[in-house]
Design an enzyme around this catalytic site. Structure first.
Site, mmCIF file in Angstrom:
data_model
loop_
_atom_site.group_PDB
_atom_site.id
_atom_site.type_symbol
_atom_site.label_atom_id
_atom_site.label_comp_id
_atom_site.label_asym_id
_atom_site.label_seq_id
_atom_site.Cartn_x
_atom_site.Cartn_y
_atom_site.Cartn_z
ATOM 1 N N CYS A 1 14.420 0.206 15.814
ATOM 2 C CA CYS A 1 13.395 -0.702 15.202
ATOM 3 C C CYS A 1 13.249 -1.821 16.579
ATOM 4 O O CYS A 1 14.260 -2.317 16.984
ATOM 5 C CB CYS A 1 14.413 -1.496 14.013
ATOM 6 S SG CYS A 1 14.177 -0.492 12.736
ATOM 7 N N GLU B 1 11.371 5.320 17.657
ATOM 8 C CA GLU B 1 11.471 6.084 16.541
ATOM 9 C C GLU B 1 10.214 5.997 15.737
ATOM 10 O O GLU B 1 9.683 4.897 15.640
ATOM 11 C CB GLU B 1 12.766 5.542 15.773
ATOM 12 C CG GLU B 1 13.284 6.434 14.648
ATOM 13 C CD GLU B 1 14.412 6.003 14.097
ATOM 14 O OE1 GLU B 1 15.483 5.675 14.663
ATOM 15 O OE2 GLU B 1 14.605 6.131 12.669
#
Lengths: 513, 524
Positions: B381, B415
């Protein structure tokens, strides 16, 4: 060409394919229409499919596309909620000055270590405390820090002792239980005033249905309570977060595990072998004792037999008995001495001892026999027991004949051979005499003391120092010096008779000349 | 959720009354500046009774095709009741869709009465909504109970087709729904409700369910079970409505964007106060100021691995700094829609970027990174706090993540899924880095492959290809593919280079990759 282009199939670009870098001005003849046909399939943006179509994102993407194609630099931002407001009382909260260390900060304390008492009083507490202090003397006021300490102590102890309080809020620990924990320099002085705080705390806790006054995260398994909750409540509660991951199953073939298993296995094997070794030693000792007893018995019996014979005057089997007797005595004696020292001097001593016991005449006859054999063997080396067998020298090599004279400390050998057209060749080559360094380990034991192999084997491993003595450094200076003296000049000379088998060429200089 | 994606056709009615609006309705709502009507979906309704209108409510709306961060509470006047209103088709509980039926044979008798007759249920829903709302008004309940929570009916609808990231969670939700439906009267459920009630009103709201309980009848009970409490309230419905409005963080007041699982007691507070150094959160100023007298942190609790000018990076192990990292995740969830807080922080390392002044090292942004990524991700993140956005800090974070990858001698990629803002930031960073590299390469005249670009930038080849495509730089020329940089692309890059910006200086990075043993990773 056009047709080919139209029919051309889109090929993926290979990542390893070398691509030339051009500026657009370098290649004005770039055919854009051809490129349209060859457009490479778009890769995915990586944005969630549902969100990919959002207006603002699409607007921003097309704006950036525009800037790459036409150069229109119109920055387009995706609008976000407001974050521009600032508070004006920042200093009320953050007043400590920060001095930056000159080196990079290394820090490992946790948040819990750094925030002091974890209980922070809220407005309700504040109100209560103010009312409480109004009733008290000026010098007996309960300040906020101490108030928080008391509340935290109540909370902490309760959470430890009654973790399921929220299921039955009637189980709130009584005052005495809690104040009993007020020990130590910090809490002990607060014990008395804690009694006054208790009803307030108990009231607050009950209002919360027995739950901790400061709301906690619903973090998976952070406490027993939460674990319980997790089972009861449904798994997908959006407020439930930070679950513990199930620990991954062990893979059987992990290298580390394999290693430790191997180590353990080895250790076990070593222990086993040590055990069996000791068992065998004890068995050997038992057998030996038994054999001693038996030998003693046999001896006694024989003595008796002899006695009887003497008394009865039997004389026919005398030889047999005699030889038997000799044998027995020998065995008995060696068993009595028990130890056969392995170093050389003692061996000599023993052999001398042995000597004296031997029949003088027998000895001399053996000696003369040996002398005779040595005479016969002059110039020959006994290789029958030598494990080293020289390589078979090729026939051509065997034809070399060694000159007895040395040249420059080397022997020269010659060979004669016939070439094409009847030419005569003489090949010359230097050769070095080779002798065997092999020595029979029992050579110094000419009297066959070790012929009694049984005896030797019997006590072979008795001596603990055996292992250490056995270590022989072959390249020790003394050893090398000793080996040098093994062959005298004459020995070397005498070797020349069988030179054909004991000389090997040093160099390959023996090419036809 | 768009109508197209729903497997069931919706009922469309032109014109309606405010009372007929239920959760799941789609209609035109005034939005923006200048205001214009946009199609929006009602996600939640909260009663805000006034002396004049006891049934007055506010509506939480999601504008179709706009990011969720623009979702908001609107007054009824902004709804266009004269236009088309799309009512959600009530269908059998989505358990059927989720394939939960296989779990138990009883799956065929879900506790929802009349589930097969969509129209009637929809009507019932409306009725109950009205009656509930009016009841609330009569009860003189002036406090505003939590929206999107039990008090509001219709939670059972509008779920199917809502394809969220975690399908596992979907199923779990379905399963529990199913179970609850079957056995409506076990004690567990009662507790459930208590739980929610607590969350709903904090200390002062009696909650709507109490009313229902006082007028006990079997019919009501069933209706209540069906429409209220957490049993029929799909968890995603709760999570679709953001639970905080504003945070005070350091000297900034920041509006939140998305739902974040801060303790349910703090939901719908006007402001949540967060200590900017330890990231602890407090519902009241008093608590913050008390906390600040004790908190001694002035920088993130980790090792500083980079310092250049006033920018620093701290490396924090989720396993060692659990509280800090959890707080950081909760904070960042307020601004990241797709962040999953399902699991704990142990398997991650957190790289926190700070800017230093006389008060301490202030958190600007961070990225998290798996200790062991099975898919070659170098970022899990990544977030720049909203008050620091559009200042180039995002670029620094991204650049730093790739510097770490270079030290590790690995290629990395963020990601997925990316957020809209994430995609734009990454695209800008990638294209700038690649164009600069290509310009240098152009001077040498040496050919290079996509893999070469990847290894020199630590970008994954797919990202390189993606960027070359967005730059429109891959061309077919004289029988082979070439990279062509258009003049505008070059101009943009040169302009960017001329700007005086903060850059990551690889020499200021003092860092060695941490290697975790298999055992350490196993117990995460």
């Amino acid at each position: 060409m056009k047709n080919v282009g139209a029919r051309f199939r889109n090929r993926k670009i290979n990542n390893k394919q070398l691509l030339h870098v051009y500026r657009a001005v370098d290649i004005p003849d770039l055919d854009e229409t051809l490129n349209l046909q060859r457009s490479i399939p778009q890769t995915e943006t990586g944005v969630d499919k549902e969100e990919e179509t959002e207006h603002h994102l699409q607007a921003a993407i097309s704006a950036s596309n525009l800037s790459t194609t036409t150069g229109e630099a119109k920055a387009l931002y995706i609008p976000t909620p407001d974050a521009s407001r600032k508070i004006d009382n920042y200093r009320d909260f953050y007043s400590r000055a920060f001095t930056e260390p000159s080196t990079l900060i290394r820090f490992s304390s946790t948040v819990e270590d750094c925030v002091g008492c974890p209980y922070n009083m809220d407005d309700e507490d504040d109100k209560w405390l103010k009312e409480f202090n109004e009733k008290r003397d000026k010098d007996d006021m309960l300040d906020e820090d101490h108030y928080e300490l008391i509340m935290w102590q109540f909370e902490k102890i309760t959470n430890e002792r009654v973790p399921y309080l929220q299921l039955d809020s009637g189980q709130i620990p009584p005052l005495d239980d809690l104040t009993a924990t007020f020990t130590g320099p910090q809490l002990l002085p607060l014990k008395k005033v804690a009694t006054s705080v208790y009803p307030w705390w108990s009231d607050r806790r009950t209002k919360r249905g027995g739950k901790v006054i400061t709301p906690q995260l619903k973090a998976g398994f952070s406490s027993i309570l939460n674990a319980f909750e997790e089972v009861v409540r449904n798994e997908s509660d959006p407020y439930l977060c930070f679950r513990r991951r199930e620990s991954k199953p062990i893979r059987k073939t992990r290298r580390t595990d394999q290693q430790s298993i191997e180590k353990l296995r080895k250790l076990r094997m070593e222990m086993e072998s040590a055990r069996s070794l000791l068992e065998m030693v004890s068995r050997r000792e038992k057998v030996r004792k038994e054999s001693l007893v038996l030998e003693h018995m046999i001896f006694d019996q024989r003595c008796k037999v002899r006695e009887y014979r003497k008394n009865l005057g039997i004389k026919d089997d005398d030889d047999d008995i005699q030889s038997q007797k000799k044998k027995i005595r020998k065995v008995g004696e060696t068993s009595a001495t028990i130890r056969i020292p392995l170093n050389f001097k003692d061996r000599e001593a023993i052999s001398a001892q042995e000597d004296s016991r031997k029949d003088r005449s027998a000895l001399s006859s053996i000696e003369s026999e040996l002398a005779k054999r040595r005479e016969d063997d002059v110039g020959w080396e006994d290789l029958t027991d030598n494990p080293y067998q020289p390589f078979l020298v090729p026939y051509a090599q065997q034809c070399f004949k060694i000159l007895p004279q040395q040249r420059n400390g080397k022997y020269v050998s010659f060979r004669k051979r016939m070439g094409r057209g009847g030419r005569l060749h003489i090949d010359r080559q230097y050769a070095r005499p080779r002798s065997s360094s092999y020595r029979d380990p029992y050579q110094k034991d000419p009297y066959g003391m070790y012929d009694g192999v049984n005896t030797f084997d019997k006590f072979r491993f008795d001596d603990d120092s055996f292992d250490q003595e056995d270590v022989i450094d072959d390249v020790r200076d003394a050893m090398i010096r000793y080996r040098c003296t093994l062959l005298s000049e004459t020995d070397l000379r005498s070797l020349s008779t069988s030179s054909r088998h004991h000389f090997i060429p040093i160099t390959h200089g023996g090419h036809p000349q | 959720m768009s109508a197209a994606s729903s497997p069931f056709p919706s009922t469309v009615i032109t014109g309606g009354t405010i009372g007929s609006i239920i959760i799941g309705c789609k209609l035109q709502v005034l939005h923006g500046n200048p205001p214009e009507y946009r199609k929006a979906e009602i996600l939640s309704i909260r009663p805000t009774p006034t002396p004049e209108d006891a049934t007055r409510s506010e509506y939480y709306v999601h504008y179709s095709d706009y990011n969720k961060r623009l979702d908001e509470w609107v007054v009824p006047e902004r709804l266009n009741l004269l236009g088309e209103i799309e009512f959600p088709k009530v269908k059998k509980p989505k358990t059927v869709l989720a394939g939960i039926g296989k779990e138990t044979g009883k799956g065929s008798e879900p506790g929802t009465p009349g589930a097969s007759n969509g129209g009637r249920v929809a009507k019932n829903n409306r009725k109950s909504n009205l009656s509930k709302a009016s009841k609330a008004g009569k009860a003189g309940d002036t406090a505003s109970p939590a929206p999107g929570t039990p008090g509001t009916p219709g939670g059972a609808s509008t779920v199917a087709g809502n394809k969220r990231k975690a399908s596992a969670m979907d199923e779990a939700g379905g399963a529990s729904q199913d179970k609850d439906g079957q056995v409506p009267s076990i004690k567990v459920n009662g507790e459930d409700e208590d739980e929610d009630e607590d969350g709903q009103g904090g200390d002062d709201t009696p909650g709507l369910d109490d009313d229902g309980a006082s007028e006990y009848s079997k019919e009501r009970e069933i209706e209540k079970l069906r429409t209220s409490g957490s049993m029929t309230q799909d968890p995603h419905e709760v999570a679709r409505v953001k639970n905080l409005n504003m945070i005070q963080f350091g000297k900034h007041e920041v509006e939140t964007w998305y739902f974040s699982p801060y303790p349910v007691e703090y939901a719908h507070l006007p402001i949540l106060y967060i200590c900017e150094f330890c990231l602890s959160y407090f519902p009241a100023v008093k608590q913050l100021s008390r906390h600040r007298t004790k908190c001694s942190l002035q920088h993130p609790p980790g090792n500083e691995i980079y310092r250049k000018d006033n920018i620093s990076f701290f490396e924090i192990d989720g396993r060692k700094q659990k509280v800090y990292c959890r707080n950081l995740c909760l904070l960042s969830k307020l601004f990241l829609d797709h962040k999953a807080l399902y699991y704990d922080v142990d398997p991650f390392l957190f790289y926190v970027m700070t800017v230093r002044d006389e008060d301490g090292a202030h958190l600007i942004g961070y990225f998290s990174k798996e200790k062991e990524s099975s898919e070659q991700y170098n970022v899990a993140c990544i977030l720049t706090l909203p008050q620091y956005q559009r200042m180039g800090y995002g670029r620094l974070l991204i650049a730093f993540s790739y510097e770490l990858s270079k030290v590790e001698k690995r290629l990395g990629s963020p990601e997925k899924p990316l957020s809209d803002l994430g995609l734009l930031s990454y695209r800008a960073f990638w294209s700038e880095a690649i164009v600069i590299l290509l310009l240098e390469q152009h001077k040498t005249g040496v050919e290079l492959s996509i893999d070469d670009i990847a290894s020199r930038t630590a970008f994954q080849p797919t990202d390189v290809l993606h960027t070359l495509q967005t730059l429109n730089a891959l061309k077919y020329y004289h029988g082979q593919y070439v990279i062509v940089l258009s003049e505008t692309v070059i101009k943009n890059a040169e302009r960017a280079l001329k700007k005086s910006r903060r850059e990551i200086d690889p020499r200021a990075l003092v860092w060695k990759p941490i290697h975790f043993t298999a055992t350490q990773l196993r117990f995460l």
